[in-house]
Design a protein around this motif. Structure first.
Motif, short mmCIF file in Angstrom:
data_model
loop_
_atom_site.label_atom_id
_atom_site.label_comp_id
_atom_site.label_asym_id
_atom_site.label_seq_id
_atom_site.Cartn_x
_atom_site.Cartn_y
_atom_site.Cartn_z
N GLY A 67 21.12 20.90 51.45
CA GLY A 67 20.86 22.10 52.24
C GLY A 67 22.10 22.57 52.98
N LEU A 68 22.85 21.58 53.53
CA LEU A 68 24.08 21.94 54.24
C LEU A 68 25.04 22.63 53.28
CD1 LEU A 68 24.67 18.77 56.40
CD2 LEU A 68 23.95 20.98 57.18
N THR A 102 23.96 26.37 52.91
CA THR A 102 24.34 27.23 54.04
C THR A 102 25.85 27.39 54.11
OG1 THR A 102 23.99 25.28 55.37
CG2 THR A 102 22.36 27.01 55.54
N PHE A 103 26.58 26.32 53.78
CA PHE A 103 28.03 26.44 53.89
C PHE A 103 28.58 27.41 52.85
CE2 PHE A 103 32.47 25.30 53.55
CZ PHE A 103 32.81 25.23 54.89
N HIS A 131 27.13 30.07 51.79
CA HIS A 131 26.93 31.42 52.33
C HIS A 131 27.97 31.73 53.40
CE1 HIS A 131 23.20 33.05 50.58
NE2 HIS A 131 23.04 31.80 50.23
N LEU A 132 28.18 30.76 54.29
CA LEU A 132 29.14 30.95 55.38
C LEU A 132 30.51 31.26 54.81
CD1 LEU A 132 29.84 30.63 58.43
CD2 LEU A 132 30.38 28.28 57.91
N LYS A 160 31.40 32.30 51.86
CA LYS A 160 31.44 33.57 51.14
C LYS A 160 31.58 34.74 52.12
CE LYS A 160 27.93 35.91 49.81
NZ LYS A 160 26.51 36.03 49.46
N ASN A 161 30.82 34.68 53.22
CA ASN A 161 30.83 35.80 54.15
C ASN A 161 32.06 35.83 55.03
OD1 ASN A 161 28.40 36.98 53.36
ND2 ASN A 161 27.28 35.39 54.42
#
Lengths: 431, 213
Positions: free
Chosen positions: B24-25, B28-29, B31-32, B34-35
């Motif tokens: 899961g981490l 989320t990472f 996405h982080l 990428k953004n």
């Protein structure tokens, strides 16, 4: 050393230790918002500005604090006034006091004087942390009880039950590490982690996480529960259930809020100190650092100049975006502002390189340099674990209360005990 | 009725959480990262600066349509006032000057804070005198009274109630007049120029009527 100098050094250390968590507070709140936003594919806070400078949303934190300070501070008439007023201060004080024993650099030798880089040097530092941290539960109990409200007291009970349950695994999980280090002094534990064990030809630092992987996982889980963060944030769970601080408003609420973030800072510092080598720069012990202070500083300044130069490139593209988005607004100059700041960084770094080439670092200044580098390393590790707290919070869903208790008592406690026995047996065997 | 929830069978690795937590981490990472690198894929719209196109059938702030002689088309039939579920429209009728029109509105007030933008007034109007097609969706005011807008404002986007508290001298447009003000409100004129607004005198009858509701 004269008493005045000694006093001022002690005061300076204490001030530094109190300033670190407080100064990191806005940064942590900012990270919480911005990181969570990016993880959700949102932009996050980007509106508040000072003369068009938004600093990626840091200004929002300032606005937030102003708002919380200026709101009406209500003390409801039905509360137990003494406990009600005491609780937020306990929460905040306890979080700040725990930080006192964390070493943020090796012992600094200036001439004949040895300055310890801890506000409070105790040879039982680990015990200090647990004894003070367990006071934290009083803040919550007082808040829940003092509010004189059945939902508050239920929230307080729930929170204190959770904290007490996880305190057991928390303490048991690091007993193994303490056995291996043979000391309760945090600075000594960090020094021990500077040693190496050989894996074939490769030296591997004896970091706590490698000596005690199970202990590290249990400790990190329990410490998240201790700081009441997701996935264990049932005490607050503001969106679903009523917690212990419903009756608080304004700055008293802000104190609880701030205490949470100070707690994160302290917990990150603890994780870094106990399991990730504290102030140890990997593969560079204090003596090497002092001997090679010159090269290390030059390398750092060079790296800073390089990174700043690389960061200037995206600001040009950003400038175009801003001009398109905010043509009639001070915000359109923000990219240029940061480009100038980065340019100043480069100039400063190059000037620093020139200065240190002309005046090589030797003797006392080398000691100070080593301490500064260790401090920066420690802060880097602390910030990473601060980020990890935010990261975990926005990844995992919340535990149900029975799952929480089941995990604490039936999962982590036996595992911590097992870890303890195995470690004890191994330590005996090695001896 | 009891509801049976089928929970999926978890493997041992999943039950001890750790591996799944790290998975899961990782998500989320990703996405982080990428953004942080590239924000152009974010669906967020920076709203006031980047207005989204309005839907074809949207309903925005009302306007009163105007005859060629500069008078509102409204004949004070009270259909909209009757149809309004929020009771935000208040009309005072008077006799018309023109021989072929019996009545006209003396005042025509809409409390934009009470309005639910349902569009029933538009449907009810037999004269096509009220429409909701100004494209104005940001309504800003500093007091509640600011949002009670009157006839001149609804006709020309500026006028008595919102700006000055007294009837504005509205130039009556004639056909062929090059200086004729637009019948639809001019966006730059009334709404966002930042000029201080004076307090509006609320007609006595308005308050009395609203109390009954």
């Amino acid at each position: 050393m004269s008493p005045v100098v000694e006093m001022s050094i002690a005061a300076g250390r204490a001030a530094l230790v109190w300033m670190i968590p407080l100064a990191l507070l806005p940064l942590m709140i900012w990270a919480e918002r911005k990181v969570s936003a990016y993880m959700h594919d949102r932009t996050g806070p980007n509106r508040a500005q000072i003369l068009g400078i938004r600093a990626g949303g840091v200004v929002h934190t300032l606005a937030d604090v102003l708002k919380l300070v200026m709101k009406e501070d209500i003390t409801p008439t039905h509360v137990h006034r003494f406990y009600f007023l005491l609780a937020p201060f306990i929460a905040m004080m306890v979080s700040l006091m725990t930080f006192a024993v964390i070493p943020f650099a090796d012992v600094l030798h200036l001439g004949d004087n040895a300055i310890r880089m801890q506000a409070l040097h105790l040879n039982v530092g680990v015990l200090w942390i647990f004894s003070i941290a367990s006071f934290g539960v009083f803040g919550i109990i007082f808040a829940g009880y003092g509010a004189n409200n059945k939902y508050s007291i239920l929230g307080g009970l729930r929170a204190s039950a959770q904290m007490i349950s996880y305190e057991l695994s928390l303490s048991l999980s690091i007993l193994g590490l303490i056995m291996m280090a043979g000391t309760l002094d945090l600075n000594e534990i960090v020094r021990m982690q500077g040693e190496f064990f050989q894996l074939g030809p490769i030296p591997i630092p004896k970091w706590g996480v490698l000596l005690q992987p199970l202990g590290a996982v249990i400790f990190m889980t329990a410490v998240i529960a201790e700081t009441n963060r997701n996935p264990f944030d049932l005490p607050e769970a503001e969106s679903e259930i009523v917690g212990y601080h419903v009756e608080y408003s304004s700055i008293k609420f802000a104190l609880f809020f701030m205490a949470e973030y100070v707690n994160i800072t302290v917990a990150s510092a603890l994780v870094a100190t106990l399991f990730f080598g504290g102030w140890q720069v990997p593969f560079l012990d204090t003596e090497t650092l002092i001997a090679n202070a010159q090269q290390v500083v030059l390398g750092m300044l060079g790296g800073m100049a390089l990174v700043s130069a690389l960061l200037i490139i995206p600001t040009r593209k950003w400038n175009k975006t801003l001009a398109r988005l905010y043509p009639n607004d001070l915000r359109k100059n923000e990219a240029n502002f940061w480009a100038i700041v980065l340019l100043l960084h480069i100039v400063g770094a190059l000037g620093g390189i020139g200065f240190f080439v002309a005046n090589p670092i030797t003797g006392t200044s080398a000691h100070v340099t080593a301490a500064v580098i260790q401090f920066l390393t420690f802060m880097g590790k602390l910030l990473f674990f601060g980020f990890a707290f935010v990261w975990v919070r926005w990844t995992l869903p919340r535990f149900r209360y029975d799952q929480l208790m089941g995990l604490g008592w039936k999962g982590m406690l036996p595992l911590a005990l097992l870890n303890l026995f195995v470690t004890a047996a191994l330590v005996l065997l090695v001896q | 009725m009891a509801l049976k929830v089928a929970s999926p069978k978890l493997s041992f690795l999943e039950r001890i959480y750790v591996a799944e937590v790290f998975r899961g981490l990782g998500v989320t990472f990703r996405h982080l990262a990428k953004n942080v690198v590239n924000q152009s894929d974010m669906p967020t719209v920076q709203f006031p600066e980047q207005p989204k196109p309005l839907a074809v059938r949207h309903r925005s702030r009302h306007r009163l349509t105007v005859r060629e002689n500069g008078q509102p088309k409204c004949v004070a039939c009270m259909c909209c006032e009757t149809a309004c579920p929020a009771r935000c429209i208040h009309i005072v009728a008077e006799e018309s000057d023109e021989v072929w029109i019996e009545k006209r509105c003396k005042t025509f007030e809409i409390d934009l804070l009470r309005c639910v933008f349902c569009g029933y007034c538009v449907e009810a109007c037999p004269e096509d005198a009220i429409r909701m097609d100004t494209d104005e969706v940001i309504l800003v005011g500093e007091r509640r009274e600011d949002f009670i807008v009157g006839r001149e404002f609804l006709m020309f986007g500026k006028g008595d109630d919102w700006k000055t508290g007294r009837p504005a001298e509205v130039a009556v447009p004639r056909p062929g007049d090059p200086e004729a003000p637009p019948a639809t409100p001019d966006e730059d004129a009334g709404w966002r120029d930042g000029a201080p607004r004076e307090r509006i005198k609320i007609p006595a009858g308005w308050r009395a009527n609203s109390k009954e509701v």
